[in-house]
Enzyme design. Structure first.
Site, short mmCIF file in Angstrom:
data_model
loop_
_atom_site.label_atom_id
_atom_site.label_comp_id
_atom_site.label_asym_id
_atom_site.label_seq_id
_atom_site.Cartn_x
_atom_site.Cartn_y
_atom_site.Cartn_z
N ASP A 42 0.83 -1.20 0.04
CA ASP A 42 -0.43 0.18 -0.10
C ASP A 42 0.79 1.34 0.22
OD1 ASP A 42 -2.50 1.56 0.62
OD2 ASP A 42 -1.65 2.41 2.71
N ASP A 44 0.40 5.08 0.65
CA ASP A 44 -0.29 6.17 1.90
C ASP A 44 -0.47 5.67 3.11
OD1 ASP A 44 -1.00 8.03 -0.35
OD2 ASP A 44 -2.74 7.53 -0.26
N THR A 148 -2.45 0.82 -4.51
CA THR A 148 -3.02 2.14 -4.00
C THR A 148 -4.46 2.66 -4.80
OG1 THR A 148 -2.56 4.49 -3.72
CG2 THR A 148 -1.53 3.12 -5.78
N ASN A 219 -9.22 -1.55 5.86
CA ASN A 219 -9.28 -1.42 4.74
C ASN A 219 -8.66 -2.18 3.88
OD1 ASN A 219 -11.47 0.70 5.10
ND2 ASN A 219 -9.91 1.92 5.02
#
Length: 288
Positions: A42, A44, A148, A219
């Site tokens: 991922d 961020d 992402t 998430n």
């Protein structure tokens, strides 16, 4: 038996006893030469502090793409993101803001500007610890992908500049090389990331049980649950709890712990661009 003799006898017996068994060494990971393995990161708050879209927005504001009120909205979205983490409603707000800003601009123009923005705002925000993890996979001969919700163009620039293989990201629609302000398919967020990783693994002939995934957000539990080696990086509260319950490894680089800074390969443009093309093709085949 005299005290001295008793002590000598005890010493003799103890010298004959087998030393206490040491805990088994942790298996080497990543495994060098395992071409069935890859790593998925991922972006961020995992690879980079904050949201890539916010940093991109700062750069566009500097170039007069939008007004101060828009910058204030981006700033608030960034603050919320840093404090509360990701959620679908917030991600939709960020996505809509970004799409409205780039609408009508040429893809080539935004790619060129993105290179400049990376140097201005993003390079110094890469977590050295996460960068070291990615480099360990590269050194083991494995491919490393960013996965992402950020635009695939931005993600591809970051992947190339970090020397990674490529990137999966949200695809903004363009016609004749000009952004329309719409998306192609869904944002790459939550379960969509897991679908993308599964499709890419199939296209690349990877064994997901040998692969690793890294994220800060609950998430991304669907993506993390796909692989044999899930890592929670700078985790939010929900992911930290889930990681502890499932015995996942946790790394937190927000605590100020010392992380080794390592060099970033300078020439990886071809690999990142080819990686982006392969990822897009894999997803397209899966959607048919």
């Amino acid at each position: 038996m005299l005290a001295g003799e008793a002590a000598a006898e005890a010493a003799r017996k103890s010298s004959q006893e087998a030393p206490p068994a040491e805990a088994p060494a942790e298996p080497e990971f990543p495994v060098a030469g395992d071409t069935s393995a890859a790593a998925f990161f991922d972006l961020d708050n995992t690879v980079m502090q904050g949201a890539a879209l916010f940093h991109f927005g700062r750069g566009l504001y500097k170039r007069h793409f939008f007004h101060k009120r828009d910058l204030a909205r981006f700033a608030w979205q960034q603050i919320y993101f840093r404090l509360a983490g990701e959620n679908s409603e917030h991600m939709a707000d960020v996505r809509n803001s970004a799409l409205s800003i780039v609408q009508g601009h040429r893809v080539a123009e935004l790619m060129s500007i993105g290179e400049e923005i990376y140097d201005e705002y993003m390079a110094e925000r890469v977590w050295p610890g996460t960068r070291a993890l990615a480099q360990a996979h590269l050194d083991a001969g494995q491919k490393v992908w960013l996965v992402t919700a950020a635009p695939v163009e931005t993600a591809t620039i970051i992947a190339r500049r970090l020397g990674l293989t490529g990137a999966l990201g949200t695809v903004a629609e363009s016609v004749g090389g000009v952004y329309t302000g719409k998306l192609v398919g869904e944002p790459l967020h939550g379960p969509a990331k897991a679908e993308a990783v599964r499709a890419l693994a199939a296209a690349e002939h990877l064994d997901l049980s040998h692969c690793a995934a890294y994220s800060d957000s609950a998430n991304d539990i669907p993506m993390l649950s796909l692989v044999g080696h899930p890592y929670a990086i700078n985790p939010d509260t929900r992911l930290r709890k889930h990681a502890r319950e499932h015995n996942w490894r946790v790394r937190d680089y927000r605590t100020g712990r010392k992380a080794v800074r390592i060099g970033i390969p300078a020439a990886a443009a071809v690999g990142a661009l080819a990686g982006g093309a392969a990822a897009a093709a894999a997803l397209q085949r899966r959607r048919r």
